[in-house]
Scaffold this motif. Structure first.
Motif, PDB file in Angstrom:
ATOM      1  N   HIS A   1      47.087  34.686  29.102  1.00 39.79           N
ATOM      2  CA  HIS A   1      47.251  35.048  30.499  1.00 39.79           C
ATOM      3  C   HIS A   1      46.093  34.608  31.392  1.00 39.79           C
ATOM      4  O   HIS A   1      46.286  34.401  32.595  1.00 39.79           O
ATOM      5  CB  HIS A   1      47.412  36.568  30.622  1.00 39.79           C
ATOM      6  N   LEU A   2      44.898  34.489  30.813  1.00 39.91           N
ATOM      7  CA  LEU A   2      43.694  34.279  31.609  1.00 39.91           C
ATOM      8  C   LEU A   2      42.798  33.202  31.020  1.00 39.91           C
ATOM      9  O   LEU A   2      42.814  32.954  29.810  1.00 39.91           O
ATOM     10  CB  LEU A   2      42.876  35.577  31.690  1.00 39.91           C
TER      11      LEU A   2
ATOM     12  N   ALA B   1      44.023  32.539  36.456  1.00 37.98           N
ATOM     13  CA  ALA B   1      45.248  33.072  35.861  1.00 37.98           C
ATOM     14  C   ALA B   1      46.086  31.939  35.277  1.00 37.98           C
ATOM     15  O   ALA B   1      46.291  30.917  35.926  1.00 37.98           O
ATOM     16  CB  ALA B   1      46.056  33.835  36.906  1.00 37.98           C
TER      17      ALA B   1
ATOM     18  N   ALA C   1      50.178  36.998  36.054  1.00 34.39           N
ATOM     19  CA  ALA C   1      48.763  37.364  35.983  1.00 34.39           C
ATOM     20  C   ALA C   1      48.085  37.098  37.319  1.00 34.39           C
ATOM     21  O   ALA C   1      47.257  37.897  37.785  1.00 34.39           O
ATOM     22  CB  ALA C   1      48.071  36.585  34.864  1.00 34.39           C
TER      23      ALA C   1
END
Length: 250
Positions: free
Chosen positions: A25-26, A84, A89
Motif C-alpha cells: 500500500h505504501l 501511496a 491508500a
C-alpha cells in the motif's frame, strides 16, 4: 506501532533510493536533495516519475505504475517522505493530512537564535505563483492562508551563529518553515530565496524531514518513518547522537 526499523523491505538493494518502508500500500523513502517532488517548469527529472520507474523495474510491472503524492517537500529539502501505492491508500492518507492526523517533524539550522527557546509561530502566508515566492501578510488578506508551526531550540553553534531547531508542522503551506523563520529574523542556513543576505550562493539549504507519522491506511497501526540528516556541514556541527536522541523522542 509500525516503524521503519522493523519493516521487511523487498528488494531494497535493487532500488535507486533509500527505502524506509514498503508494503503493498505504501512506499516510504529518503528524498534526495535538489530533486523536485513532481514535474515543474524546469523539466528536470522529478521524484514521482523516478519512483514509478523504480517500482516498475524492481517488480517487472507491465504498463503504468500508480503512485500517489500525499505530501510534498521543497526541491532543496531532503528526508523522510511517504507515497501511496494504491488510490485507496492515497485517499485515506490525504484525509489524514486534512484532519491533522499526519505528523511531520523537521530539523532546521537557522542563522541567529529565536528570542524564545520554544514556541509557536502563527502567520498568514500568501503565495505569488508568478515568482514562486511566499510572504507573510496581514490576517484577512485575500488568498492568504494560516500557517502554524511549533519549534524547539536543540542547540547552538555560537562560533558560527547557527542554531539547530526541531520544527513540528501543524499546517503544510508552501515554503512555510523557510518563510516563518525568515520573518522572525532567523533565516535558514543556505536558503537563497528567503535569506539571501545571510547565505552564500551554492550553499545547500539546511532543512531536513526527520519524521513522518500517520495511521496506516489499511491496518490503522501508527506508522513512522525516520531519516537522519547527512553527515556533512552544517549538520556535522552537532554529533550523530544528538540526532539519534531526537528521533527516539518522537
Amino acid at each position: 506501532m509500525t516503524t521503519n526499523n522493523n519493516i521487511e523491505k523487498r528488494n531494497p538493494a535493487d532500488s535507486d533510493f533509500e527505502i524506509l518502508y514498503e508494503d503493498n500500500h505504501l512506499l516510504g523513502i529518503v528524498k534526495p536533495v535538489n530533486i523536485p517532488t513532481q514535474g515543474d517548469a524546469s523539466s528536470d527529472p522529478d521524484l514521482l516519475s523516478l519512483l514509478k520507474e523504480d517500482i516498475k523495474e524492481r517488480y517487472q510491472k507491465p504498463g503504468n505504475v500508480y503512485l500517489g503524492l500525499v505530501h510534498r517537500l521543497d526541491r532543496p529539502v531532503g528526508g523522510a517522505m511517504i507515497f501511496a501505492k494504491t488510490s485507496k491508500a492515497a485517499s485515506r492518507l490525504s484525509e489524514a493530512v486534512r484532519s491533522r492526523n499526519f505528523d511531520k517533524t523537521y530539523l532546521a539550522i537557522v542563522h541567529g537564535t529565536p528570542a524564545k527557546r520554544q514556541g509557536r509561530l502563527t502567520n498568514t502566508l500568501l503565495k505569488n505563483e508568478r515568482t514562486n515566492t511566499v510572504s507573510v501578510v496581514p490576517k484577512g488578506t485575500p488568498g492568504g492562508k494560516e500557517a502554524i508551526l511549533d519549534y524547539e531550540v536543540i542547540g547552538t553553534a555560537a562560533s558560527d551563529n547557527l542554531t539547530l531547531i526541531k520544527v513540528t508542522l501543524l499546517t503544510g503551506r508552501p515554503h512555510q518553515i523557510r518563510v516563518q523563520f525568515s520573518h522572525i529574523g532567523c533565516p535558514l542556513y543556505g536558503d537563497q530565496k528567503y535569506g539571501q543576505a545571510f547565505n552564500k550562493p551554492g550553499q545547500q539549504i539546511a532543512l531536513w524531514s526527520l519524521y513522518v507519522g500517520f495511521p496506516h491506511p489499511v491496518t490503522k497501526e501508527q506508522t513512522q518513518l525516520i531519516s537522519l540528516p547527512p553527515e556533512e556541514a552544517p549538520w556535522s556541527l552537532w554529533n550523530r547522537q544528538t540526532y539519534r536522541e531526537l528521533s527516539r523522542q518522537l
